[in-house]
Scaffold this active site. Structure first.
Site, short mmCIF file in Angstrom:
data_model
loop_
_atom_site.label_atom_id
_atom_site.label_comp_id
_atom_site.label_asym_id
_atom_site.label_seq_id
_atom_site.Cartn_x
_atom_site.Cartn_y
_atom_site.Cartn_z
N LEU A 1 -2.05 -6.86 14.42
CA LEU A 1 -1.92 -7.12 15.85
C LEU A 1 -1.63 -5.79 16.54
O LEU A 1 -0.56 -5.22 16.34
CB LEU A 1 -0.80 -8.12 16.12
CG LEU A 1 -0.86 -9.45 15.37
CD1 LEU A 1 0.37 -10.30 15.66
CD2 LEU A 1 -2.14 -10.21 15.73
N GLU A 2 -2.58 -5.30 17.30
CA GLU A 2 -2.44 -3.96 17.88
C GLU A 2 -2.37 -3.99 19.40
O GLU A 2 -3.22 -4.57 20.07
CB GLU A 2 -3.61 -3.06 17.44
CG GLU A 2 -3.50 -1.64 17.96
CD GLU A 2 -4.47 -0.68 17.31
OE1 GLU A 2 -4.52 0.50 17.74
OE2 GLU A 2 -5.18 -1.08 16.36
N CYS A 3 -1.34 -3.34 19.93
CA CYS A 3 -1.18 -3.15 21.38
C CYS A 3 -1.23 -4.47 22.15
O CYS A 3 -2.04 -4.63 23.07
CB CYS A 3 -2.23 -2.18 21.91
SG CYS A 3 -2.05 -0.50 21.28
#
Length: 239
Positions: free
Chosen positions: A100-102
């Site tokens: 899960l990025e940004c």
């Protein structure tokens, strides 16, 4: 792909490893970014072919030209809900974990709670199963420390940063284990209160269905895991 240092908090396991590289340079798994139906089909095919896949939603660097650059994702209720759906789609396709990025911390926490597989956060708050930072970014370096083994004899060494690298990695692992990182300071992506409320309403609409799906997925994974069935993970008495 850049080397990454990953730390998992859950299940009494701590992993620090290079994301795609084994000691003999054989890939451990592949990362598939995005959770569309088409990407989910790709994941399913790879897994059926015996290839371990880590899913990736939120900011997907491989698609920055499509999403308009390096921008945080999931800051509206609609988009946040779509990220949850993408993560579920990747899990159902067979991904063993989801990056899960940004994304806002509350969105990442909901996705983590909903999924049966672990999540790895990068710029996604402290509610994920584990944390990852790009090795080079975290240590402010341009070259990999293991390159030292291959430095030509004609190359003069002006510094030896190996000890500082080890110290930085150990501090990162300790901060994650103790819940110090990521603090609110390093969880910068937030939703407005209005969007949080709208997101909660969207989640409430199918909460029962998602919980049933969660239980079904957990049962399916356990049934497919002989180690779980035989209690070989050390959580139970094997005598």
């Amino acid at each position: 792909m850049k080397d990454q240092n990953v730390v998992f908090k859950g299940h009494k396991l701590i992993f620090a490893f290079f994301a795609l590289m084994h000691i003999n340079m054989i890939p451990l798994f592949v990362s598939v970014q995005g959770g569309s139906e088409a990407r989910a089909k790709t994941v399913k095919k790879l897994v059926e072919g015996g290839v371990a896949v880590m899913g990736h939603v939120g900011l997907t660097p491989q698609a920055i030209s499509v999403i308009g650059g390096f921008r945080a994702q999931g800051r509206t209720a609609t988009r946040a809900r779509s990220l949850l759906d993408e993560a579920l789609r990747l899990q159902d396709a067979g991904a063993f974990a989801i990056v899960l990025e940004c994304v806002p911390a509350n969105v990442a926490a909901v996705i983590t709670e909903t999924l049966e597989v672990p999540t790895v956060g990068i710029g996604a708050g402290s509610g994920t199963s584990g944390q990852v930072l790009v090795f080079h970014d975290m240590l402010g370096m341009l070259s990999h420390p293991h390159h030292e083994e291959f430095v030509p004899k004609f190359c003069k060494r002006y510094a030896r940063v190996g000890h500082y690298i080890t110290k930085g990695l150990e501090e990162f692992r300790r901060d994650v284990e103790e819940g110090i990182f990521p603090s609110e300071e390093y969880s910068p992506y937030v939703m407005t209160e209005e969007e949080k409320g709208a997101f909660d309403l969207l989640l409430a609409k199918d909460e029962k269905e998602r919980r049933l799906k969660h239980d079904e997925t957990m049962k399916k994974l356990k049934e497919a895991d002989e180690y779980e069935q035989l209690s070989l993970y050390g959580d139970k008495d094997n005598s």
